[in-house]
Motif scaffolding. Sequence first.
Motif, PDB file in Angstrom:
ATOM      1  N   GLY A  92       0.816  -1.216   0.000  1.00  0.00           N
ATOM      2  CA  GLY A  92       0.000   0.000   0.000  1.00  0.00           C
ATOM      3  C   GLY A  92       0.840   1.252   0.000  1.00  0.00           C
ATOM      4  N   ALA A  93       1.914   1.255   0.781  1.00  0.00           N
ATOM      5  CA  ALA A  93       2.804   2.417   0.820  1.00  0.00           C
ATOM      6  C   ALA A  93       3.563   2.566  -0.492  1.00  0.00           C
ATOM      7  N   VAL A  94       3.991   1.440  -1.069  1.00  0.00           N
ATOM      8  CA  VAL A  94       4.717   1.486  -2.344  1.00  0.00           C
ATOM      9  C   VAL A  94       3.849   2.106  -3.434  1.00  0.00           C
ATOM     10  N   VAL A  95       2.612   1.639  -3.549  1.00  0.00           N
ATOM     11  CA  VAL A  95       1.724   2.129  -4.602  1.00  0.00           C
ATOM     12  C   VAL A  95       1.320   3.578  -4.347  1.00  0.00           C
ATOM     13  N   ALA A  96       1.077   3.941  -3.099  1.00  0.00           N
ATOM     14  CA  ALA A  96       0.757   5.340  -2.796  1.00  0.00           C
ATOM     15  C   ALA A  96       1.894   6.248  -3.235  1.00  0.00           C
ATOM     16  N   GLY A  97       3.131   5.823  -2.994  1.00  0.00           N
ATOM     17  CA  GLY A  97       4.280   6.616  -3.415  1.00  0.00           C
ATOM     18  C   GLY A  97       4.351   6.756  -4.921  1.00  0.00           C
ATOM     19  N   ARG A  98       4.098   5.677  -5.633  1.00  0.00           N
ATOM     20  CA  ARG A  98       4.160   5.728  -7.089  1.00  0.00           C
ATOM     21  C   ARG A  98       3.081   6.621  -7.687  1.00  0.00           C
ATOM     22  N   LEU A  99       1.933   6.693  -7.011  1.00  0.00           N
ATOM     23  CA  LEU A  99       0.831   7.514  -7.517  1.00  0.00           C
ATOM     24  C   LEU A  99       0.830   8.924  -6.935  1.00  0.00           C
TER      25      LEU A  99
ATOM     26  N   SER B  57      -0.874   8.361   2.208  1.00  0.00           N
ATOM     27  CA  SER B  57      -1.200   7.054   2.775  1.00  0.00           C
ATOM     28  C   SER B  57      -1.291   7.176   4.285  1.00  0.00           C
ATOM     29  N   ALA B  58      -2.018   6.241   4.884  1.00  0.00           N
ATOM     30  CA  ALA B  58      -2.152   6.168   6.340  1.00  0.00           C
ATOM     31  C   ALA B  58      -1.897   4.732   6.771  1.00  0.00           C
ATOM     32  N   LEU B  59      -1.214   4.570   7.882  1.00  0.00           N
ATOM     33  CA  LEU B  59      -0.876   3.263   8.435  1.00  0.00           C
ATOM     34  C   LEU B  59      -1.779   2.990   9.624  1.00  0.00           C
ATOM     35  N   GLN B  60      -2.596   1.921   9.534  1.00  0.00           N
ATOM     36  CA  GLN B  60      -3.469   1.573  10.652  1.00  0.00           C
ATOM     37  C   GLN B  60      -2.943   0.339  11.369  1.00  0.00           C
ATOM     38  N   GLU B  61      -2.668   0.502  12.627  1.00  0.00           N
ATOM     39  CA  GLU B  61      -2.188  -0.591  13.464  1.00  0.00           C
ATOM     40  C   GLU B  61      -3.254  -1.669  13.591  1.00  0.00           C
ATOM     41  N   ASN B  62      -2.827  -2.937  13.571  1.00  0.00           N
ATOM     42  CA  ASN B  62      -3.765  -4.041  13.807  1.00  0.00           C
ATOM     43  C   ASN B  62      -3.152  -5.127  14.685  1.00  0.00           C
ATOM     44  N   THR B  63      -2.047  -4.807  15.349  1.00  0.00           N
ATOM     45  CA  THR B  63      -1.408  -5.748  16.264  1.00  0.00           C
ATOM     46  C   THR B  63      -1.011  -5.010  17.538  1.00  0.00           C
ATOM     47  N   LEU B  64      -0.551  -5.759  18.535  1.00  0.00           N
ATOM     48  CA  LEU B  64      -0.022  -5.125  19.742  1.00  0.00           C
ATOM     49  C   LEU B  64       1.395  -4.628  19.518  1.00  0.00           C
ATOM     50  N   TRP B  65       2.091  -5.186  18.540  1.00  0.00           N
ATOM     51  CA  TRP B  65       3.371  -4.630  18.142  1.00  0.00           C
ATOM     52  C   TRP B  65       3.140  -3.228  17.588  1.00  0.00           C
ATOM     53  N   PRO B  66       3.928  -2.261  17.932  1.00  0.00           N
ATOM     54  CA  PRO B  66       3.731  -0.912  17.388  1.00  0.00           C
ATOM     55  C   PRO B  66       3.755  -0.924  15.855  1.00  0.00           C
ATOM     56  N   ALA B  67       2.796  -0.255  15.249  1.00  0.00           N
ATOM     57  CA  ALA B  67       2.687  -0.240  13.794  1.00  0.00           C
ATOM     58  C   ALA B  67       3.957   0.298  13.144  1.00  0.00           C
TER      59      ALA B  67
ATOM     60  N   ASP C  84       7.028   0.099  14.218  1.00  0.00           N
ATOM     61  CA  ASP C  84       8.106  -0.880  14.283  1.00  0.00           C
ATOM     62  C   ASP C  84       7.966  -1.917  13.174  1.00  0.00           C
ATOM     63  N   LEU C  85       6.741  -2.388  12.944  1.00  0.00           N
ATOM     64  CA  LEU C  85       6.521  -3.369  11.885  1.00  0.00           C
ATOM     65  C   LEU C  85       6.762  -2.761  10.510  1.00  0.00           C
ATOM     66  N   PHE C  86       6.339  -1.519  10.329  1.00  0.00           N
ATOM     67  CA  PHE C  86       6.578  -0.842   9.054  1.00  0.00           C
ATOM     68  C   PHE C  86       8.074  -0.782   8.760  1.00  0.00           C
ATOM     69  N   GLU C  87       8.844  -0.455   9.766  1.00  0.00           N
ATOM     70  CA  GLU C  87      10.291  -0.378   9.591  1.00  0.00           C
ATOM     71  C   GLU C  87      10.891  -1.759   9.329  1.00  0.00           C
TER      72      GLU C  87
ATOM     73  N   PHE D 191      13.005  -0.863  -2.789  1.00  0.00           N
ATOM     74  CA  PHE D 191      11.874  -0.044  -3.201  1.00  0.00           C
ATOM     75  C   PHE D 191      11.926   1.329  -2.523  1.00  0.00           C
ATOM     76  N   ALA D 192      11.426   2.324  -3.254  1.00  0.00           N
ATOM     77  CA  ALA D 192      11.243   3.650  -2.654  1.00  0.00           C
ATOM     78  C   ALA D 192       9.898   3.632  -1.927  1.00  0.00           C
ATOM     79  N   ILE D 193       9.945   3.618  -0.627  1.00  0.00           N
ATOM     80  CA  ILE D 193       8.719   3.485   0.176  1.00  0.00           C
ATOM     81  C   ILE D 193       8.588   4.701   1.078  1.00  0.00           C
ATOM     82  N   PRO D 194       7.669   5.607   0.769  1.00  0.00           N
ATOM     83  CA  PRO D 194       7.507   6.793   1.613  1.00  0.00           C
ATOM     84  C   PRO D 194       6.876   6.443   2.950  1.00  0.00           C
ATOM     85  N   ASN D 195       7.203   7.192   3.958  1.00  0.00           N
ATOM     86  CA  ASN D 195       6.535   7.023   5.243  1.00  0.00           C
ATOM     87  C   ASN D 195       5.084   7.462   5.122  1.00  0.00           C
ATOM     88  N   PRO D 196       4.188   6.833   5.894  1.00  0.00           N
ATOM     89  CA  PRO D 196       2.787   7.255   5.854  1.00  0.00           C
ATOM     90  C   PRO D 196       2.620   8.660   6.419  1.00  0.00           C
ATOM     91  N   GLU D 197       1.669   9.395   5.884  1.00  0.00           N
ATOM     92  CA  GLU D 197       1.392  10.736   6.411  1.00  0.00           C
ATOM     93  C   GLU D 197       0.697  10.686   7.764  1.00  0.00           C
TER      94      GLU D 197
END
Length: 479
Positions: free
Chosen positions: A235-242, A246-256, A258-261, A272-278
């Motif tokens: 999702g982040a890759v495609v948002a960057g290309r377009l 983008s927004a990152l929604q946590e769905n685990t107890l692990w911090p979102a 940390d998993l993104f990184e 890949f060029a992967i922008p951070n979520p806004e």
Amino acid sequence: MNHLQAEIADPALRPGGLGGAVAPPVTRTGEQRQTYRGVVDEDQADAVTLRRVPENAGDEVVGLPWSLVVRWPAEGRRVDRPRRFQRRRRGFAEEQIRSHITSASPQSGRDTTRFMRILFVAAPLQGHLLPLVPLAAACRDAGHEVILAGGGFPPDVMGLRTADIGAGFSLPRSAVRVALRHPGLARDEMRGIAGQAMVGELFGRANLALIGPLEALAEKEDPDLIVFEPLAEAGAVVAGRLSIPSALQENTLWPATDLFEAVTRSSVMAKFAIPNPELTIAVTPPSLRDGPLAGAIAMRPVPFSGGGSIPEWLLTAGDKPRVLVSRSTLKGPNDGDPMPAVVAAAASVDAEFVLVRPAKADRLPANVRAVDRIPLDRALAHAAAFIHHSGAGSVLGGLAAGVPQLTTPGAGDRRFNSQKLADRGAGFAVEAKEITAADLTRLLTDETLRAAAREVAKEIAGMPSPSTVVAELEKLVSG
């Protein structure tokens, strides 16, 4: 450019502006809505997102939340403009229209600055998708067009439109490839002690199969925003290309974050060029992680288990304390299924046990019953306790219901989840094969567990609801 004629729906407004006649709004309904692009007959023509009733409704008028309606020509022509105008200048024409209706108050009581088309992206696994559904539904209910992109969809997704991007996705295949390259890491993962290193490599590779299908979907649907879960970095890759937010929604107890990184720094995704979520949305109650997640906004975790019918007897308390017992939707080694041990010990405990989606349900003790898929949140409201495999969704669902939990630690994040629950005092962990009648009795009689669970339930109830987070998503597009 008179492809579309805009009209004012508010009868209090004088006819003559934006197309002349006053027209009554038409009620818009669920999946019958479609989004088209066109041009308005104003001095400044540009791309604008509009709503239309079903094809068989003919030349109709559709009401928008801020009292503007648009009449489509009989042929329902779609007018396409260059993508750069659609994406970067879409709001301009809408603002031009809104300037003509400043005296019209929003019908919904809130000012909707624009309609958005939003892609919600999850790895094609139900445990990853389900936590995104409540926010996606809230966006839909606020008037935005929503598409769930993933795979392996459950029976119920709250009526949301879905798009399967998971045909090439295989978690077992990715796991084998990663294990061959990192055997030590794979062994630690099975014991639940690999942290985020293995999950980063595993889902980094798995996301390779999602990027192409998701990009093709985005090219077709032209979204304004992509919301993705922490293990769906496609999702982040495609948002960057377009060049869309983008927004990152946590769905685990692990911090979102940390998993993104972990995923973006994996060996296969680092290229890949992967922008951070806004925007990052955190759903874990702060008391489970020593405070709010830095740089994120909070949102209440709303339990949703993908539908199913529920027997009437589960909607009221029973004669004996009722314990729900669930297992993972993901099959695999060390999946932590607690049901065999619970069934073996249940006859010695004065309680009613309900197995949800058991692998087998023959020769059960008199105090054990089995049901198929059910809305767990509705059943938990009348339960005394909850036993499960330590999945993040199950942990948060049990906490939202305020019931004590017995969990089985294991691979992936399950050991981490069970430890966080135990640290908070709202549950305890036992290996799946080692659950005894004494453990079941403790689960039902230890009042300190119940008190802590109720404290967290109150904390969750005080967190912002998904509907309040919609406005934060709108800001990403409106600027």
